[in-house]
Every structure is written in structure tokens, then in C-alpha cells.
Design a protein around this motif. Structure first.
Motif, short mmCIF file in Angstrom:
data_model
loop_
_atom_site.label_atom_id
_atom_site.label_comp_id
_atom_site.label_asym_id
_atom_site.label_seq_id
_atom_site.Cartn_x
_atom_site.Cartn_y
_atom_site.Cartn_z
N ALA A 49 38.02 48.69 41.76
CA ALA A 49 38.05 48.09 43.10
C ALA A 49 39.35 47.35 43.36
O ALA A 49 39.67 47.04 44.50
CB ALA A 49 36.87 47.14 43.26
N GLY A 50 40.09 47.06 42.30
CA GLY A 50 41.34 46.34 42.44
C GLY A 50 41.15 44.85 42.28
O GLY A 50 40.02 44.33 42.25
N ASN A 51 42.25 44.13 42.18
CA ASN A 51 42.19 42.68 42.00
C ASN A 51 43.49 42.03 42.46
O ASN A 51 44.54 42.67 42.53
CB ASN A 51 41.90 42.31 40.55
CG ASN A 51 42.96 42.79 39.57
OD1 ASN A 51 43.34 43.96 39.59
ND2 ASN A 51 43.43 41.91 38.72
N ILE A 52 43.37 40.74 42.80
CA ILE A 52 44.51 39.92 43.20
C ILE A 52 44.76 38.91 42.09
O ILE A 52 43.85 38.17 41.70
CB ILE A 52 44.24 39.17 44.51
CG1 ILE A 52 43.90 40.15 45.64
CG2 ILE A 52 45.45 38.32 44.90
CD1 ILE A 52 43.37 39.46 46.88
N VAL A 53 45.99 38.87 41.59
CA VAL A 53 46.37 37.87 40.60
C VAL A 53 47.35 36.90 41.26
O VAL A 53 48.43 37.31 41.71
CB VAL A 53 47.03 38.52 39.36
CG1 VAL A 53 47.49 37.44 38.38
CG2 VAL A 53 46.06 39.47 38.68
N GLY A 54 46.95 35.66 41.36
CA GLY A 54 47.83 34.64 41.93
C GLY A 54 48.52 33.88 40.81
O GLY A 54 47.85 33.36 39.92
#
Length: 386
Positions: A49-54
Motif C-alpha cells: 500500500a506504500g508508506n510515508i517516512v518523515g
């Protein structure tokens, strides 16, 4: 008269020696200052699904003294995120505003990074390169702050080269997309896969996206609403020019800091699936003081002026920036990352905001540098609706 000439010659010789020594960074060491690595929703881990890495790097002025030091600092955070299992085929990394801006001191005297104030550092930079400064000074005649403008112009090619090379290497090494914060550059554009600058053009606070193959998207994101402290040397763009970019994780809209406070910015990225904001909030403890209202442009019509002085800065960010305005778009996910560190006398503050399925997520705070991961798991409610 002879004594005057001898004194003048000695002064010039002294300046030449001073200007050409003190550039060695061999004794300068890098410290990552990573204090937190956190998965916001570990139970939803699903790389498909994907991911956001901050990434909230804790930057020191010394980190900007050379290309190697800057790359080493950035790579320390990327290595840690990789070890935590946060990088996959649909990962996008978000970095903060102004991250590349302080490359203005790259390859300058070490003493520039040790100055107690930014004004002192910039004065030292100017004095060490007076001829180059004067050559660029005439190009800044239309800027209110001609000194700041001139310094960015004279260092722009070097800044662009280091910024470009660093994030091309990191994106390719880890096979991920990177929203590489922002950087102040004049006449910047992407030509043949590389950043180019034109010192004769206006300076914009600009963000770029790098791909897993090390390429850089030609679509740049320029700040549309500079704040008061930027307006003397930063030129605003039309918010209608803020692009929406198609990535494997979905359609991405990127907003540079204050742009996230204005409805016009969200109109431009109306069809985005994900909105990412890179920010820099100056002043230690700034998020806890009473909100002073909009800065740089008039408050939009939907803003309650009674909130000024009543809400804290942090509460105002939640109400009038990304967490409070993302619902005006089709986007269901978002993130906002802040620059932290010890940058002369500027001060820094801010902790990240992450939004999943339209809801602001609870996040742990990082004392210094931090890395947060948000998996974009599909909610049951969303699946039933669509």
C-alpha cells in the motif's frame, strides 16, 4: 605617506591570509542526534500500500561545511530508517523546509559555522569573498535585502550541485522517492536531469522530488506565500502553479510551509491523494507561545481573528494548516515535517503531523532528530465506500 602605504599593504596581506585559511573540515565530526525512530501504526504494516517516512534531521551549522559532511548527516538518518524496515517499493520520504538552504556556507571557513549569530556568519562569508560578492550585488537591485539575496546568488551553483548530488545518491542507494525539503535558489530549473541556476533570475524557496533511480522530477514546487522574513529576498510564485505529481504511491501534492495555511494552495492540489508539507518554524519554543496570526499575507476569510493570541502556535497549525485544511481536497493522507537543530541564533521548533484516512494521528515527540513511519493501510470504511 609611506607608513600609510605600508599599513595598507599589511592590512591587505592580513586579510588575504585570513580569507584563505581555516577551511579544513578534517577535525569536524558529524553527530546524527537521532533520538526517536517510530512506526505510527505498526499493526498496519503493508508495503504494497506504500508508506510515508518523515525525517526530522537535527542539523548543526557544521553539517553544511562540505558536501561530504552534508551527505554523511543525511545518510545517517536514511540508514536508520532502512534498518527499521521502513523502505519499500512505494516509500516516499519527506524532509523539511530550508534543509538545503544553509548549504550557502559550504566550503567556507569553519569559523562561519561557529559564529554566534546568522548575521555574523553572513558578514564573515561576505568579507572572505568581497570580489565575488560585488559581482553579484548588482543582480539584487530589486530585492529589499540585497545582502542576503547576493549571498544566495553567489553561492547558488555550489548549493544546487551539492543538494542535487546528495539526494540523487540517497534516492538511488535506497530505491525510494524523496521530497527533499526546500532550498533557496535563483532561476532554478531541471535540465538534462540536473539542477541548474541563473543568478540573474529571482530567488525562490523551492522543493524537488527525487526518484528511486536517482533522477529528479522536472516539476519543481515553489513557495507561493513567503512569510515576512523571507519577502525581502524570496519571490512568490502563483499558487495555481503548484503541481500534482503522479507517483506509484498515488498523486502527490507538495506544499512549502506557509503555503499549507492558504485555501488557494489546496485548490491547486485538489486531486492529490497525499499532501506533503515541508516546514521550518524559527524560534526555540515557538510552538508554545500565543499565535500571532497570519504572517506574510492577509488571513483567509475562514479564519476566526479571535483565535489570534488565544490559540497557541501549535493549536493554530492544527486548525489552519494541513490537519485542518486537508479535508477541503480529495487527499486522505498527509504529513508535515519540521527542520530542527542548532542554526546560529535562529532557533527551531515543531513536531510532525501525520494524517491517515483524514484523521490526525498521535505521534511520539523527538527531543532532537526523529524518524516516523506511516503505513498507508486501506481502511474498512474506505474500502466499503469505494
Amino acid at each position: 605617506m609611506k607608513k600609510i602605504w605600508i599599513g595598507l599593504v599589511m592590512l591587505i596581506l592580513g586579510w588575504m591570509i585570513w580569507a584563505n585559511v581555516g577551511h579544513s573540515v578534517e577535525a569536524v565530526s558529524m553527530e546524527s542526534h537521532i533520538s526517536l525512530v517510530s512506526s505510527i501504526n505498526p499493526n498496519d504494516a503493508d508495503s504494497s500500500a506504500g508508506n510515508i517516512v518523515g525525517i526530522q534531521p537535527y542539523m548543526l551549522t557544521s553539517d553544511y561545511l562540505s558536501e561530504d559532511l552534508f551527505l554523511e548527516k543525511m545518510d545517517a538518518y536514511f540508514q536508520e530508517a532502512h534498518r527499521a524496515g521502513f523502505f519499500g517499493d512505494k516509500t516516499i520520504v519527506l524532509l523539511p523546509e530550508y534543509l538545503g538552504t544553509w548549504l550557502v556556507i559550504a566550503n567556507e571557513k569553519v569559523a562561519v559555522s561557529k559564529a554566534s549569530t546568522l548575521t555574523g556568519a553572513m558578514a564573515m562569508l561576505l568579507l572572505s569573498k568581497p570580489v565575488t560578492f560585488l559581482k553579484n550585488y548588482s543582480l539584487s537591485s530589486s530585492d529589499e535585502d540585497r545582502i542576503a539575496s547576493t549571498l544566495f546568488r553567489m553561492k547558488s551553483e555550489e548549493m544546487a550541485r551539492i543538494y542535487n548530488a546528495t539526494f540523487q545518491q540517497l534516492s538511488k542507494t535506497y530505491g525510494i522517492h524523496i521530497v527533499a525539503g526546500s532550498i533557496n535558489l535563483p532561476g532554478v530549473e531541471v535540465l538534462d536531469g540536473q539542477l541548474t541556476v541563473n543568478p540573474e533570475e529571482p530567488i525562490h524557496n523551492t522543493s524537488f522530488i527525487f526518484t528511486p533511480t536517482g533522477e529528479i522530477f522536472p516539476h519543481s514546487v515553489k513557495k507561493a506565500f513567503p512569510i515576512d522574513s523571507e519577502k525581502p529576498f524570496i519571490t512568490a510564485t502563483n499558487p495555481a502553479n503548484i503541481p500534482t505529481i503522479n507517483l506509484p504511491i498515488g498523486k502527490i501534492g507538495v506544499l512549502v510551509c506557509a503555503d499549507s495555511w492558504y485555501p488557494g494552495s489546496y485548490q491547486a492540489v485538489q486531486e492529490a491523494d497525499i499532501i506533503l508539507v515541508n516546514s521550518y518554524c524559527a524560534g526555540n519554543g515557538a510552538m508554545n507561545i500565543p499565535w500571532a496570526g497570519y504572517n506574510g499575507a492577509p488571513a483567509p476569510s475562514d479564519v476566526a481573528l479571535s483565535d489570534i493570541g488565544t490559540l497557541t502556535e501549535q493549536e493554530a497549525w492544527k486548525k489552519y494548516a494541513l490537519p485542518g485544511r486537508i479535508s477541503s481536497t480529495q487527499a486522505r493522507h498527509g504529513a508535515n515535517i519540521f527542520l530542527r537543530g542548532q542554526l546560529w541564533d535562529l532557533g527551531t521548533d515543531g513536531q510532525p503531523f501525520f494524517i491517515l484516512h483524514g484523521e490526525l494521528q498521535e505521534t511520539k515527540e523527538a527531543e532532537r532528530g526523529g524518524i516516523w513511519n506511516l503505513w498507508l493501510a486501506e481502511s474498512t470504511e474506505f474500502a466499503e465506500k469505494f
